[in-house]
Design an enzyme around this catalytic site. Structure first.
Site, PDB file in Angstrom:
ATOM      1  CB  THR A 208      38.876  44.102  35.351  1.00 28.91           C
ATOM      2  OG1 THR A 208      39.436  45.363  35.730  1.00 28.91           O
ATOM      3  CG2 THR A 208      39.887  43.290  34.581  1.00 28.91           C
ATOM      4  CG  ASN A 210      38.634  47.388  39.486  1.00 28.51           C
ATOM      5  OD1 ASN A 210      39.774  47.177  39.838  1.00 28.51           O
ATOM      6  ND2 ASN A 210      38.317  47.704  38.230  1.00 28.51           N
ATOM      7  CD  GLU A 258      42.133  44.969  38.715  1.00 31.33           C
ATOM      8  OE1 GLU A 258      41.869  45.797  37.837  1.00 31.33           O
ATOM      9  OE2 GLU A 258      43.285  44.602  38.996  1.00 31.33           O
TER      10      GLU A 258
END
Length: 315
Positions: A208, A210, A258
Site C-alpha cells: 500500500t 501510505n 492506505e
C-alpha cells in the site's frame, strides 16, 4: 486568477461583480453562484471577485472550535476550484474581530464600493454578511439600489435535498462518499505525500501507499474500505483504499490512509499525490485471522476492479 490574503490599502479596481461566502467544498450550489458572478462580469466587461475567509467563522465565534479535520476544501483546494470556474480575483481574508463586528453598511461603503467599485452583488439563497448578518440581497436593493444591483441565486438541490457544505460534510463523515461526490460535482479527494508505513500490507501480498495529508484541516471520511484512484506523476492509477485503524494488525488509535494500487510497481515514496474516493464498499472490521483478512482484501480488490471498469473519474 489572482488571490490575496488581505484587502488592498488603496482602491483596487474601478468596477466589479462580487460574491461573498466561505465556499467550503466549492460544491454544485457554490458553482451556481460563482458561475453567475462570472457571467455578469463578462457581459459587462468588468472583473469578477470572490471575498472568502481564510478561517471558518465558527472558529471565531467558538473559541473551543478545533479546525483539525473540519474542512472539505482547505485553502489550496478552494483556490484551485474557484479558479477553474473563471473568477478573476479571490480575497481570502481572516474572519476576525474586525470583520465579525463590521456593520453591513460599512462593509458595503468602505470595502465593496470604495475598494472594488462594485456594481453587482451575487449571493447564495441564504447568504448574509456584516454584523449580526444584517447584509442581504434585500438589504442592498433597498438601501443601495442606485449604486448596486443585488441578485439572489436559487437554491441547488439533489433529490429534493439542499446542497450545502454541512450536508456534504455529514455524508463524508458517514462514509457515503458517492452522495457527497454527486453534491460536489466531482470525486472527493485527499491531497498528501506518500510516506513509509510498517509494510504490513506488503507482507500480506497487498502493498500500500501510505498517505500523509498536506493539510490537517482536511475532513477525513468515515472509517472503511473505498474504491479509489490515485493521481501520481500526472497519471491516474486505480486502487483500493482503507481509512482506519487496521484492527486486525495493530492496536493503534492513529487513523491511517492506505491505498493498494492495481497493476502498479513504481516507487512513489515522497511523491505528492491526490487520492480520489469513488465509493465505500464496506466498514472496517477486525478479522479472526490474517488468512481471513487476505481473503476479504482479495474479494474487495476484484469488486473494486469491476466497479472502476464502469465509471469515469472526474478530477
Amino acid at each position: 486568477m489572482k488571490y490575496f490574503y488581505n484587502f488592498p490599502e488603496l482602491p483596487f479596481i474601478d468596477h466589479s461583480v462580487i460574491t461573498i461566502g466561505m465556499f467550503d467544498g466549492v460544491h454544485l450550489g457554490h458553482a451556481k453562484v460563482l458561475t453567475e458572478c462570472v457571467k455578469i462580469a463578462k457581459l459587462k466587461g468588468i472583473a469578477s471577485i470572490v471575498i472568502s475567509f481564510s478561517n471558518h467563522p465558527s472558529s471565531y465565534f467558538n473559541p473551543k472550535h478545533d479546525s483539525k479535520n473540519s474542512l472539505l476544501s482547505p485553502d489550496i483546494e478552494k483556490i484551485e476550484w474557484i479558479e477553474k470556474l473563471g473568477i478573476d480575483y479571490l480575497f481570502m481574508i481572516p474572519f476576525d474581530h474586525y470583520i465579525a463586528h463590521l456593520p453591513a453598511e460599512s462593509f458595503i461603503e468602505d470595502i465593496l464600493l470604495t475598494k472594488f467599485g462594485i456594481s453587482d452583488l451575487v449571493l447564495g439563497y441564504d447568504n448574509h454578511f456584516g454584523f449580526q448578518r444584517k447584509g442581504s440581497v434585500d438589504f442592498v436593493n433597498e438601501h443601495y439600489s442606485s449604486k448596486i444591483q443585488a441578485y439572489s441565486i436559487e437554491v441547488a438541490k439533489l433529490d429534493e435535498e439542499i446542497i450545502s457544505s454541512s450536508t456534504i460534510k455529514e455524508y463524508v463523515i458517514q462514509g457515503n462518499i458517492s452522495k457527497a461526490n454527486t453534491m460536489l460535482g466531482r470525486a472527493y479527494s485527499l491531497q498528501g505525500k506518500v510516506i513509509h508505513g510498517n509494510h504490513k500490507g506488503r507482507e500480506l501480498g497487498f502493498p500500500t501507499a501510505n498517505i500523509e495529508l498536506n493539510d490537517t484541516d482536511k475532513l477525513i471520511p468515515g472509517l472503511g474500505v473505498y474504491i479509489s484512484t490515485l493521481k501520481v506523476n500526472n497519471q491516474l492509477v486505480s486502487g483500493l483504499t482503507n481509512i482506519g485503524k487496521r484492527p486486525t494488525l495493530t492496536q493503534d488509535a492513529y487513523i491511517s490512509i492506505e491505498t493498494h494500487l492495481f497493476d502498479f510497481q513504481e516507487d512513489i515514496y515522497g511523491k505528492e499525490v491526490e487520492l480520489y474516493l469513488v465509493d465505500k464498499i464496506r466498514e472496517e472490521k477486525k478479522f479472526n485471522s490474517l488468512q481471513e483478512l487476505i481473503l476479504q482484501i482479495s474479494s474487495d480488490v476484484q469488486f473494486a476492479k469491476s466497479q472502476l471498469a464502469k465509471i469515469h473519474i472526474t478530477s
